[in-house]
Design a protein around this motif. Structure first.
Motif, PDB file in Angstrom:
ATOM      1  N   ALA A   1       0.825  -1.206   0.000  1.00  0.00           N
ATOM      2  CA  ALA A   1       0.000   0.000   0.000  1.00  0.00           C
ATOM      3  C   ALA A   1       0.861   1.259   0.000  1.00  0.00           C
ATOM      4  CB  ALA A   1      -0.928   0.000   1.213  1.00  0.00           C
ATOM      5  N   ASP A   2       1.946   1.246   0.771  1.00  0.00           N
ATOM      6  CA  ASP A   2       2.847   2.401   0.835  1.00  0.00           C
ATOM      7  C   ASP A   2       3.463   2.694  -0.534  1.00  0.00           C
ATOM      8  OD1 ASP A   2       2.344   2.739   3.510  1.00  0.00           O
ATOM      9  OD2 ASP A   2       4.157   1.709   4.184  1.00  0.00           O
ATOM     10  N   ILE A   3       3.859   1.649  -1.240  1.00  0.00           N
ATOM     11  CA  ILE A   3       4.452   1.809  -2.569  1.00  0.00           C
ATOM     12  C   ILE A   3       3.446   2.417  -3.550  1.00  0.00           C
ATOM     13  CG2 ILE A   3       5.277   0.535  -4.599  1.00  0.00           C
ATOM     14  CD1 ILE A   3       6.574  -1.424  -2.596  1.00  0.00           C
ATOM     15  N   LEU A   4       2.219   1.906  -3.521  1.00  0.00           N
ATOM     16  CA  LEU A   4       1.192   2.404  -4.436  1.00  0.00           C
ATOM     17  C   LEU A   4       0.848   3.864  -4.155  1.00  0.00           C
ATOM     18  CD1 LEU A   4      -1.261  -0.645  -4.603  1.00  0.00           C
ATOM     19  CD2 LEU A   4       0.678  -0.095  -6.088  1.00  0.00           C
ATOM     20  N   TYR A   5       0.888   4.240  -2.871  1.00  0.00           N
ATOM     21  CA  TYR A   5       0.567   5.623  -2.513  1.00  0.00           C
ATOM     22  C   TYR A   5       1.732   6.563  -2.804  1.00  0.00           C
ATOM     23  CZ  TYR A   5      -0.927   9.659   0.201  1.00  0.00           C
ATOM     24  OH  TYR A   5      -1.293  10.924   0.573  1.00  0.00           O
ATOM     25  N   LEU A   6       2.934   6.134  -2.418  1.00  0.00           N
ATOM     26  CA  LEU A   6       4.106   7.002  -2.557  1.00  0.00           C
ATOM     27  C   LEU A   6       4.559   7.148  -4.004  1.00  0.00           C
ATOM     28  CD1 LEU A   6       6.256   8.610  -0.988  1.00  0.00           C
ATOM     29  CD2 LEU A   6       7.619   6.524  -0.889  1.00  0.00           C
ATOM     30  N   TYR A   7       4.642   6.029  -4.724  1.00  0.00           N
ATOM     31  CA  TYR A   7       5.181   6.049  -6.076  1.00  0.00           C
ATOM     32  C   TYR A   7       4.104   6.202  -7.162  1.00  0.00           C
ATOM     33  CZ  TYR A   7       9.503   4.303  -3.948  1.00  0.00           C
ATOM     34  OH  TYR A   7      10.637   4.148  -3.182  1.00  0.00           O
ATOM     35  N   GLY A   8       2.860   5.834  -6.839  1.00  0.00           N
ATOM     36  CA  GLY A   8       1.788   5.934  -7.825  1.00  0.00           C
ATOM     37  C   GLY A   8       0.764   6.997  -7.506  1.00  0.00           C
ATOM     38  N   GLU A   9       0.834   7.536  -6.277  1.00  0.00           N
ATOM     39  CA  GLU A   9      -0.114   8.568  -5.821  1.00  0.00           C
ATOM     40  C   GLU A   9      -1.562   8.106  -6.007  1.00  0.00           C
ATOM     41  OE1 GLU A   9       2.244  12.694  -6.425  1.00  0.00           O
ATOM     42  OE2 GLU A   9       1.706  11.687  -8.287  1.00  0.00           O
ATOM     43  N   LEU A  10      -1.808   6.829  -5.725  1.00  0.00           N
ATOM     44  CA  LEU A  10      -3.148   6.257  -5.830  1.00  0.00           C
ATOM     45  C   LEU A  10      -3.885   6.454  -4.510  1.00  0.00           C
ATOM     46  CD1 LEU A  10      -2.199   2.994  -7.736  1.00  0.00           C
ATOM     47  CD2 LEU A  10      -3.689   4.804  -8.613  1.00  0.00           C
TER      48      LEU A  10
ATOM     49  N   GLN B   1      -6.651   5.219  -3.442  1.00  0.00           N
ATOM     50  CA  GLN B   1      -7.230   4.002  -2.883  1.00  0.00           C
ATOM     51  C   GLN B   1      -6.167   2.929  -2.631  1.00  0.00           C
ATOM     52  OE1 GLN B   1     -11.314   2.849  -4.264  1.00  0.00           O
ATOM     53  NE2 GLN B   1     -10.733   3.995  -6.091  1.00  0.00           N
ATOM     54  N   SER B   2      -4.960   3.350  -2.351  1.00  0.00           N
ATOM     55  CA  SER B   2      -3.841   2.409  -2.236  1.00  0.00           C
ATOM     56  C   SER B   2      -4.103   1.318  -1.197  1.00  0.00           C
ATOM     57  CB  SER B   2      -2.556   3.158  -1.901  1.00  0.00           C
ATOM     58  OG  SER B   2      -2.688   3.859  -0.669  1.00  0.00           O
ATOM     59  N   ARG B   3      -4.710   1.683  -0.056  1.00  0.00           N
ATOM     60  CA  ARG B   3      -4.957   0.702   0.998  1.00  0.00           C
ATOM     61  C   ARG B   3      -5.939  -0.368   0.534  1.00  0.00           C
ATOM     62  NH1 ARG B   3      -0.684   1.209   4.155  1.00  0.00           N
ATOM     63  NH2 ARG B   3      -0.188   3.423   4.392  1.00  0.00           N
ATOM     64  N   ARG B   4      -7.009   0.053  -0.083  1.00  0.00           N
ATOM     65  CA  ARG B   4      -8.022  -0.894  -0.547  1.00  0.00           C
ATOM     66  C   ARG B   4      -7.484  -1.771  -1.674  1.00  0.00           C
ATOM     67  NH1 ARG B   4     -13.101   2.002  -2.437  1.00  0.00           N
ATOM     68  NH2 ARG B   4     -13.789  -0.161  -2.666  1.00  0.00           N
ATOM     69  N   ILE B   5      -6.717  -1.165  -2.568  1.00  0.00           N
ATOM     70  CA  ILE B   5      -6.140  -1.925  -3.680  1.00  0.00           C
ATOM     71  C   ILE B   5      -5.172  -2.975  -3.154  1.00  0.00           C
ATOM     72  CG2 ILE B   5      -4.671  -1.796  -5.737  1.00  0.00           C
ATOM     73  CD1 ILE B   5      -5.812   1.018  -6.209  1.00  0.00           C
TER      74      ILE B   5
ATOM     75  N   VAL C   1      -3.698  -8.673  -2.012  1.00  0.00           N
ATOM     76  CA  VAL C   1      -3.241  -9.698  -1.072  1.00  0.00           C
ATOM     77  C   VAL C   1      -4.272 -10.825  -0.945  1.00  0.00           C
ATOM     78  CG1 VAL C   1      -2.700 -10.142   1.353  1.00  0.00           C
ATOM     79  CG2 VAL C   1      -1.737  -8.139   0.206  1.00  0.00           C
ATOM     80  N   LYS C   2      -5.551 -10.464  -0.905  1.00  0.00           N
ATOM     81  CA  LYS C   2      -6.597 -11.482  -0.809  1.00  0.00           C
ATOM     82  C   LYS C   2      -6.645 -12.341  -2.074  1.00  0.00           C
ATOM     83  CE  LYS C   2      -9.569  -8.841   2.320  1.00  0.00           C
ATOM     84  NZ  LYS C   2     -10.835  -8.072   2.451  1.00  0.00           N
ATOM     85  N   ALA C   3      -6.504 -11.692  -3.235  1.00  0.00           N
ATOM     86  CA  ALA C   3      -6.602 -12.407  -4.508  1.00  0.00           C
ATOM     87  C   ALA C   3      -5.438 -13.366  -4.716  1.00  0.00           C
ATOM     88  CB  ALA C   3      -6.664 -11.404  -5.657  1.00  0.00           C
TER      89      ALA C   3
ATOM     90  N   THR D   1      -7.116  -7.788 -13.915  1.00  0.00           N
ATOM     91  CA  THR D   1      -8.367  -8.400 -13.477  1.00  0.00           C
ATOM     92  C   THR D   1      -8.685  -8.034 -12.030  1.00  0.00           C
ATOM     93  OG1 THR D   1      -8.027 -10.275 -14.964  1.00  0.00           O
ATOM     94  CG2 THR D   1      -9.598 -10.580 -13.173  1.00  0.00           C
ATOM     95  N   THR D   2      -7.647  -7.903 -11.216  1.00  0.00           N
ATOM     96  CA  THR D   2      -7.827  -7.578  -9.800  1.00  0.00           C
ATOM     97  C   THR D   2      -8.139  -6.112  -9.571  1.00  0.00           C
ATOM     98  OG1 THR D   2      -6.263  -9.329  -9.203  1.00  0.00           O
ATOM     99  CG2 THR D   2      -6.750  -7.681  -7.520  1.00  0.00           C
ATOM    100  N   ILE D   3      -7.466  -5.213 -10.292  1.00  0.00           N
ATOM    101  CA  ILE D   3      -7.551  -3.780  -9.964  1.00  0.00           C
ATOM    102  C   ILE D   3      -8.568  -2.997 -10.781  1.00  0.00           C
ATOM    103  CG2 ILE D   3      -5.149  -3.765  -9.203  1.00  0.00           C
ATOM    104  CD1 ILE D   3      -4.401  -2.387 -11.840  1.00  0.00           C
ATOM    105  N   GLU D   4      -9.043  -3.528 -11.884  1.00  0.00           N
ATOM    106  CA  GLU D   4      -9.977  -2.784 -12.746  1.00  0.00           C
ATOM    107  C   GLU D   4     -11.207  -2.250 -12.008  1.00  0.00           C
ATOM    108  OE1 GLU D   4      -9.473  -4.156 -17.399  1.00  0.00           O
ATOM    109  OE2 GLU D   4     -10.633  -5.447 -16.048  1.00  0.00           O
ATOM    110  N   PRO D   5     -11.800  -2.991 -11.068  1.00  0.00           N
ATOM    111  CA  PRO D   5     -12.986  -2.470 -10.378  1.00  0.00           C
ATOM    112  C   PRO D   5     -12.753  -1.170  -9.603  1.00  0.00           C
ATOM    113  CG  PRO D   5     -12.803  -4.844 -10.066  1.00  0.00           C
ATOM    114  CD  PRO D   5     -11.522  -4.391 -10.687  1.00  0.00           C
ATOM    115  N   PHE D   6     -11.497  -0.855  -9.298  1.00  0.00           N
ATOM    116  CA  PHE D   6     -11.204   0.350  -8.520  1.00  0.00           C
ATOM    117  C   PHE D   6     -11.151   1.620  -9.369  1.00  0.00           C
ATOM    118  CE2 PHE D   6      -9.515  -3.030  -5.845  1.00  0.00           C
ATOM    119  CZ  PHE D   6      -9.998  -2.664  -4.599  1.00  0.00           C
TER     120      PHE D   6
END
Length: 221
Positions: free
Chosen positions: A62-71, A73-77, A82-84, A98-103
């Motif tokens: 989540a930290d990587i997605l937020y810091l480097y991608g500025e997403l 919804q990083s926590r939810r993604i 991890v669940k998938a 397939t995992t992230i498209e719904p977001f």
């Protein structure tokens, strides 16, 4: 060092990724193609994007997605990834999509997917560490009066470049001398960052995010 050069008169760094990497369907840099989740610039070293998705814990991902991608919804993604992966190992770009498209809303789908892939690419290749190493080396190698010119494409790298030019360090910690003058090895050539003109943006849409900063090495005081 190989050529016996001790100092340089100027350095121009273009931090954009080569289109060659994005257009190679086998490298996994782009969500346009079904490909292995690799993303390594050097295919002989380091971890892959698949390794990150399959092995990193939820918080680190989540930290990587937020810091480097500025997403936003990083926590939810990260939680969903991890669940998938408990059901299926991530191997290809389509496994991830397939995992992230719904977001992602359809209006911003491509932009947000690009941010997702950017975050993984930066982590895979340790791009921020490489940028820091280059900026510190430039500080040491430039002659007095030499120019450091850097073209950045996202806020994280732009912040590092701005900090080194204004304060002389990556963190942006300002130090002042007895007279209140900022102690930095550089003098800004352009106080305001240079961005692409409207004409240039029409010719090359990718230039819209490009920012050019230029600084001159101060003489030894």
């Amino acid at each position: 060092r190989y050529y016996g050069v001790e100092y340089i008169d100027g350095l121009l760094a273009d931090l954009g990724v080569s289109s060659h990497h994005f257009d190679d369907e086998t490298r996994g840099f782009s969500f346009r193609f079904e490909a292995p989740l690799d993303m390594r610039m050097n295919k002989r070293a380091g971890i892959t994007a698949a390794d990150i998705l399959n092995d990193y814990d939820e918080e680190r991902l989540a930290d990587i997605l937020y810091l480097y991608g500025e997403l936003k919804q990083s926590r939810r993604i990260a939680s969903t990834i991890v669940k998938a992966r408990g059901q299926k190992t991530y191997k290809t770009t389509n496994d991830l999509l397939t995992t992230i498209e719904p977001f992602f809303q359809r209006a911003r789908e491509k932009k947000d997917m690009a941010k997702m892939f950017q975050a993984l690419r930066i982590e895979v290749n340790h791009e921020m560490d490489a940028l820091k190493e280059m900026l510190m080396a430039a500080t040491e190698l430039l002659r007095p009066g030499g120019r450091l010119s850097v073209i950045t494409y996202h806020s994280l790298e732009d912040r590092m470049v701005k900090n080194i030019m204004k304060s002389g360090n990556i963190e942006g910690k300002v130090k002042q001398d007895f007279f209140g003058r900022i102690e930095t090895p550089f003098r800004l050539v352009n106080n305001k960052v240079i961005t692409a003109s409207n004409d240039e943006q029409e010719r090359n849409p990718r230039s819209r995010s490009a920012k050019l900063r230029i600084a001159e090495k101060k003489a030894n005081e």
